[in-house]
Design a protein around this motif. Structure first.
Motif, short mmCIF file in Angstrom:
data_model
loop_
_atom_site.label_atom_id
_atom_site.label_comp_id
_atom_site.label_asym_id
_atom_site.label_seq_id
_atom_site.Cartn_x
_atom_site.Cartn_y
_atom_site.Cartn_z
N THR A 178 0.85 -1.19 0.00
CA THR A 178 0.00 0.00 0.00
C THR A 178 0.89 1.24 0.00
N THR A 179 0.37 2.31 -0.59
CA THR A 179 1.18 3.52 -0.76
C THR A 179 0.27 4.73 -0.90
N THR A 180 0.87 5.89 -0.87
CA THR A 180 0.09 7.12 -1.09
C THR A 180 0.03 7.49 -2.56
N ASP A 181 0.97 6.96 -3.35
CA ASP A 181 1.04 7.31 -4.77
C ASP A 181 1.52 6.09 -5.55
N ALA A 182 0.65 5.53 -6.37
CA ALA A 182 1.00 4.33 -7.14
C ALA A 182 1.33 4.64 -8.58
N SER A 183 1.57 5.91 -8.90
CA SER A 183 1.98 6.25 -10.27
C SER A 183 3.34 5.62 -10.56
N GLY A 184 3.63 5.45 -11.82
CA GLY A 184 4.88 4.80 -12.21
C GLY A 184 6.11 5.49 -11.64
N HIS A 185 6.15 6.84 -11.71
CA HIS A 185 7.30 7.58 -11.21
C HIS A 185 7.47 7.38 -9.71
N ALA A 186 6.35 7.48 -8.97
CA ALA A 186 6.42 7.34 -7.52
C ALA A 186 6.80 5.93 -7.11
N VAL A 187 6.26 4.93 -7.80
CA VAL A 187 6.58 3.54 -7.50
C VAL A 187 8.05 3.26 -7.74
N ALA A 188 8.61 3.79 -8.81
CA ALA A 188 10.04 3.59 -9.10
C ALA A 188 10.89 4.14 -7.97
N LYS A 189 10.53 5.33 -7.45
CA LYS A 189 11.27 5.93 -6.34
C LYS A 189 11.14 5.07 -5.09
N THR A 190 9.93 4.57 -4.82
CA THR A 190 9.72 3.74 -3.64
C THR A 190 10.56 2.47 -3.71
N ILE A 191 10.57 1.82 -4.86
CA ILE A 191 11.35 0.59 -5.03
C ILE A 191 12.84 0.86 -4.83
N ALA A 192 13.30 2.00 -5.37
CA ALA A 192 14.71 2.36 -5.21
C ALA A 192 15.04 2.72 -3.77
N ASN A 193 14.20 3.56 -3.15
CA ASN A 193 14.47 4.05 -1.80
C ASN A 193 14.46 2.94 -0.76
#
Length: 296
Positions: A178-193
């Protein structure tokens, strides 16, 4: 395919049904390494921090109740959900009721939160791909994999959100977040972070070691926690999977070496470490000097 056990000690590779707290407390004699542990080891000062956390496990923490509740409804596994019919939990009576719910391991939810997580689960069920990935008729939730790394001898463990039943085709492992933002850009940052690109090959290794599939696919199912509870199902680029696997290998080698030597280093030991300030720091001071000279 899996073994149900109430034992807190597991000494053989396999797929197990064990409670979540038993998994996190590490059921393998002598210790094992999880994906989150591998990520922790590679952080600055990681080995020392990792060892401290293993020797000094933290006490019970308040769970991330919205995320945990959503997992319960989507995966049909986890603690009981209890609706508390009060928008504010300020009175003594309500506080006592909430405390009793948490004491027995359940999750108390305000009416708005109750509606929120049920809305999230309903959105998953309406999403063609996510619904298929978490179809109760096609798999089982929260299976623990235990196996031994062939290169280092390190015992490894993983707890998969969902394990599909073998169907003759390629096995698809789905992990729900679960997340606050599931857009592609935000998800990429989450996976990296959060280093989730290490989780991908770690879980693939678990499935391969168990003999379920030589080439499984791993996907993340990200869902937003606010209406309309949008969902994004993503798979990593193969190069990023390779990068994650390389980091996993580094973590396994580090864990094996630290375990063998009994040395779990922090930042530095017997030498003074040089520090180079970020470029913006000196640039900022130079600008400040100019401003000061102009004022004078």
């Amino acid at each position: 395919m899996s073994t149900t056990t109430t034992e807190q000690v597991i000494s053989q590779p396999g797929i197990y049904d064990i409670p979540e707290d038993a998994y996190h407390s590490d059921p393998v004699p002598g210790g094992s390494l999880s994906s989150s542990g591998a990520r922790a080891l590679l952080q600055p000062g990681g080995p020392a921090k990792f060892r401290w956390q293993q020797d000094n496990p933290p006490g019970p923490k308040k769970p991330f109740e919205i995320g945990s509740a959503a997992h319960k409804l989507v995966l049909d596994a986890g603690p009981e959900l209890v609706r508390i019919d009060a928008d504010e939990w300020r009175t003594k009576e309500i506080k006592e009721r909430v405390a009793k719910v948490r004491e027995r391991g359940a999750i108390p939810l305000k009416p708005a939160d109750w509606d929120q997580v049920h809305g999230m689960a309903a959105a998953i069920q309406k999403h063609p791909l996510a619904a298929a990935l978490f179809d109760p008729a096609a798999g089982q939730p929260e299976k623990t994999f235990i196996w031994q790394d062939p290169d280092t001898g390190v015992w490894r463990r993983a707890r998969l959100d969902w394990l599909p039943h073998p169907s003759g085709g390629r096995l698809v492992i789905a992990d729900y977040k679960t997340t606050t933002d599931a857009s592609g850009h935000a998800v990429a940052k989450t996976i990296a972070n959060y280093g989730y690109f290490m989780q991908d090959p770690w879980y693939r290794d678990a499935v391969t070691a168990a003999g379920l599939d030589d080439d499984p696919l791993f996907v993340f199912v990200f869902q937003e926690k606010s209406a309309p509870y949008l969902i994004n199902v993503v798979a990593l680029d193969p190069d990023d999977v390779v990068a994650g696997r390389d980091r996993n290998c580094r973590a396994l080698d580090l864990y094996a070496n630290c375990s063998a030597t009994g040395s779990w280093p922090g930042y530095s030991s017997d030498e003074i470490a040089p520090i180079i300030l970020p470029r913006w720091t000196t640039d900022a001071w130079s600008a400040s000097d100019v401003i000061t000279e102009d004022i004078l």
